[in-house]
Design an enzyme around this catalytic site. Structure first.
Site, PDB file in Angstrom:
ATOM      1  N   SER A   1     -15.486 -78.582   2.075  1.00 30.30           N
ATOM      2  CA  SER A   1     -14.041 -78.753   1.501  1.00 30.30           C
ATOM      3  C   SER A   1     -13.092 -79.050   2.928  1.00 30.30           C
ATOM      4  O   SER A   1     -13.688 -78.430   3.664  1.00 30.30           O
ATOM      5  CB  SER A   1     -13.546 -77.683   0.507  1.00 30.30           C
TER       6      SER A   1
ATOM      7  N   TYR B   1     -11.971 -68.799  -0.127  1.00 31.05           N
ATOM      8  CA  TYR B   1     -12.445 -70.193  -0.081  1.00 31.05           C
ATOM      9  C   TYR B   1     -12.930 -70.939   1.208  1.00 31.05           C
ATOM     10  O   TYR B   1     -13.689 -71.518   1.554  1.00 31.05           O
ATOM     11  CB  TYR B   1     -11.670 -70.852  -0.930  1.00 31.05           C
TER      12      TYR B   1
HETATM   13  P1  NDP Z   1     -16.561 -78.223 -11.304  1.00 28.81           P
HETATM   14  O1  NDP Z   1     -16.190 -76.952 -11.566  1.00 28.81           O
HETATM   15  O2  NDP Z   1     -15.873 -79.505 -11.644  1.00 28.81           O
HETATM   16  O3  NDP Z   1     -18.060 -78.522 -11.505  1.00 28.81           O
HETATM   17  C1  NDP Z   1     -19.048 -77.411 -11.149  1.00 28.81           C
HETATM   18  C2  NDP Z   1     -20.488 -77.654 -11.589  1.00 28.81           C
HETATM   19  O4  NDP Z   1     -21.202 -76.744 -10.950  1.00 28.81           O
HETATM   20  C3  NDP Z   1     -20.602 -77.544 -13.134  1.00 28.81           C
HETATM   21  O5  NDP Z   1     -21.712 -78.192 -13.299  1.00 28.81           O
HETATM   22  C4  NDP Z   1     -21.024 -76.085 -13.094  1.00 28.81           C
HETATM   23  O6  NDP Z   1     -21.584 -75.840 -14.485  1.00 28.81           O
HETATM   24  C5  NDP Z   1     -21.776 -75.797 -12.008  1.00 28.81           C
HETATM   25  N1  NDP Z   1     -21.821 -74.536 -11.585  1.00 28.81           N
HETATM   26  C6  NDP Z   1     -20.705 -73.715 -11.353  1.00 28.81           C
HETATM   27  N2  NDP Z   1     -21.014 -72.502 -11.148  1.00 28.81           N
HETATM   28  C7  NDP Z   1     -22.257 -72.456 -10.903  1.00 28.81           C
HETATM   29  C8  NDP Z   1     -23.397 -71.177 -10.809  1.00 28.81           C
HETATM   30  N3  NDP Z   1     -22.994 -70.119 -10.451  1.00 28.81           N
HETATM   31  N4  NDP Z   1     -24.738 -71.568 -10.954  1.00 28.81           N
HETATM   32  C9  NDP Z   1     -25.083 -72.889 -11.515  1.00 28.81           C
HETATM   33  N5  NDP Z   1     -24.162 -73.650 -11.662  1.00 28.81           N
HETATM   34  C10 NDP Z   1     -22.737 -73.535 -11.538  1.00 28.81           C
HETATM   35  O7  NDP Z   1     -16.614 -78.364  -9.491  1.00 28.81           O
HETATM   36  P2  NDP Z   1     -16.396 -79.674  -8.681  1.00 28.81           P
HETATM   37  O8  NDP Z   1     -17.164 -80.657  -9.060  1.00 28.81           O
HETATM   38  O9  NDP Z   1     -14.750 -79.889  -8.483  1.00 28.81           O
HETATM   39  O10 NDP Z   1     -16.700 -79.119  -7.328  1.00 28.81           O
HETATM   40  C11 NDP Z   1     -18.100 -79.262  -6.806  1.00 28.81           C
HETATM   41  C12 NDP Z   1     -18.114 -78.698  -5.226  1.00 28.81           C
HETATM   42  O11 NDP Z   1     -17.060 -79.438  -4.473  1.00 28.81           O
HETATM   43  C13 NDP Z   1     -17.741 -77.307  -5.028  1.00 28.81           C
HETATM   44  O12 NDP Z   1     -18.441 -76.875  -4.077  1.00 28.81           O
HETATM   45  C14 NDP Z   1     -16.423 -77.446  -4.706  1.00 28.81           C
HETATM   46  O13 NDP Z   1     -15.850 -76.117  -3.859  1.00 28.81           O
HETATM   47  C15 NDP Z   1     -16.220 -78.589  -3.939  1.00 28.81           C
HETATM   48  N6  NDP Z   1     -14.888 -79.349  -3.810  1.00 28.81           N
HETATM   49  C16 NDP Z   1     -14.152 -79.558  -5.031  1.00 28.81           C
HETATM   50  C17 NDP Z   1     -13.075 -80.263  -4.659  1.00 28.81           C
HETATM   51  C18 NDP Z   1     -12.123 -80.747  -5.838  1.00 28.81           C
HETATM   52  O14 NDP Z   1     -10.941 -81.087  -5.801  1.00 28.81           O
HETATM   53  N7  NDP Z   1     -12.655 -80.643  -7.222  1.00 28.81           N
HETATM   54  C19 NDP Z   1     -12.227 -80.428  -3.362  1.00 28.81           C
HETATM   55  C20 NDP Z   1     -13.209 -79.642  -2.433  1.00 28.81           C
HETATM   56  C21 NDP Z   1     -14.342 -79.414  -2.723  1.00 28.81           C
HETATM   57  P3  NDP Z   1     -21.299 -74.492 -15.386  1.00 28.81           P
HETATM   58  O15 NDP Z   1     -20.069 -73.994 -14.948  1.00 28.81           O
HETATM   59  O16 NDP Z   1     -21.775 -74.785 -16.622  1.00 28.81           O
HETATM   60  O17 NDP Z   1     -22.413 -73.705 -14.460  1.00 28.81           O
END
Ligand code: NDP
Length: 281
Positions: free
Chosen positions: A145, A158
């Protein structure tokens, strides 16, 4: 052209049911890779798997909470059995956040963020190493990020899991202009981990890079981006004046996995509409 194709390659993408992970699964599969993904919600996972199958994409999946060590082991064992012990690509995408002032975090919140954002990725790299090495051509991408590069009011834990804390340096004052340099010191978590692994595993032909997005429209930040005041603030600070879309991140992730990127390793690349190079708004 094999340089721009992932045909015949295998990939594991964590958290592929929503957001950036979902876009990455599709991007890799559309470029020809066989992809295995995971999430915690079985119903949503099965729904996604059906959609991908209907689109003709080679995607499998299993339920896994990446904060659990035994479940991480099961995930990689499953991928290994599907892919015959050979893996070309590991995308450490799962991450979450809890936003609050540093003095208010509880021990449980600290542990949860560290386990989800950092420990899971670290262990998955360890587990994937023999498979990546066995494939002959490996690539790991961390979804980091810009919070790992600069302070972005998203909470200090974070920021620490993704990279490092804010360290602005005023370079000089010339003609009434103040230049800010957002330094990236050589300590930190995810971005630095990518650099270490890039050097340690280069001999195994495994490249390791980290992608650092700014705000991307996903379920993780929907609540923030639907707040007009927040969106206006974000637009005023971002040269491109908008948040990004998940497929604007997945395209870079896929590029880093292509044979075309064969000399790129140890890098942290921002996908941020110019946010991190915008000095003094
Ligand atoms: P979302 O919360 O939209 O999606 C997260 C995905 O990961 C879902 O499929 C969720 O499914 C899964 N997930 C979450 N926790 C777990 C877990 N403990 N075990 C297995 N699966 C898990 O997140 P984003 O797509 O926004 O983020 C993805 C990455 O990008 C992260 O690392 C985030 O920090 C990073 N990021 C995002 C930004 C943004 O603005 N969106 C900006 C900068 C970085 P489920 O909950 O059903 O398990």
């Amino acid at each position: 052209n094999f340089r721009w194709s992932l045909a015949g390659m295998t990939a594991v993408v964590t958290g592929g049911t929503r957001g950036i992970g979902h876009a990455v699964v599709e991007e890799l599969a559309e470029l020809g890779a066989a992809v295995h993904t995971c999430s915690r919600n079985e119903v949503e996972l099965n729904q996604r798997l059906q959609e991908w199958s209907a689109k003709g994409l080679a995607v499998t999946g299993s339920v896994c909470d990446v904060t659990s060590r035994p479940q991480r082991q099961e995930l990689l064992e499953k991928a290994s059995s599907i892919f015959n012990g050979k893996l070309n690509i590991l995308i450490n995408n799962v991450g979450t956040n809890i936003r609050k002032p540093t003095t208010e975090y509880t021990a449980e919140e600290y542990s949860k963020l560290m386990a989800t954002n950092l420990e899971s990725s670290y262990h998955l790299c360890q587990l994937a190493h023999p498979l990546l090495k066995a494939s002959g051509v490996g690539s790991i991408v961390f979804i980091s990020s810009v919070a790992g590069l600069v302070h972005i009011f998203s909470g200090s834990i974070y920021g620490a899991t993704k990279g490092l804390l804010f360290r602005p340096t005023i370079l000089g004052e010339e003609m009434n202009l103040v230049f800010f340099n957002f330094c990236v010191p050589s300590t930190g978590a995810m971005n630095q981990l990518a650099k270490n692994l890039a050097c340690e595993w280069a001999k195994d032909n495994i490249r390791v890079n980290s992608v650092a997005p700014w705000y991307i429209r996903t379920s993780l930040v929907e609540h923030l981006l639907s707040d007009k005041q927040f969106l206006d603030r974000l637009a005023s600070r971002t040269p491109m004046e908008r948040p990004g879309e998940a497929n604007e991140v997945s395209s870079l992730v896929a590029f880093l996995c292509l044979p075309a990127a064969s000399y790129i390793t140890g890098q942290t690349i921002s996908v941020d509409g110019g946010f991190t190079v915008n000095g003094f708004p």
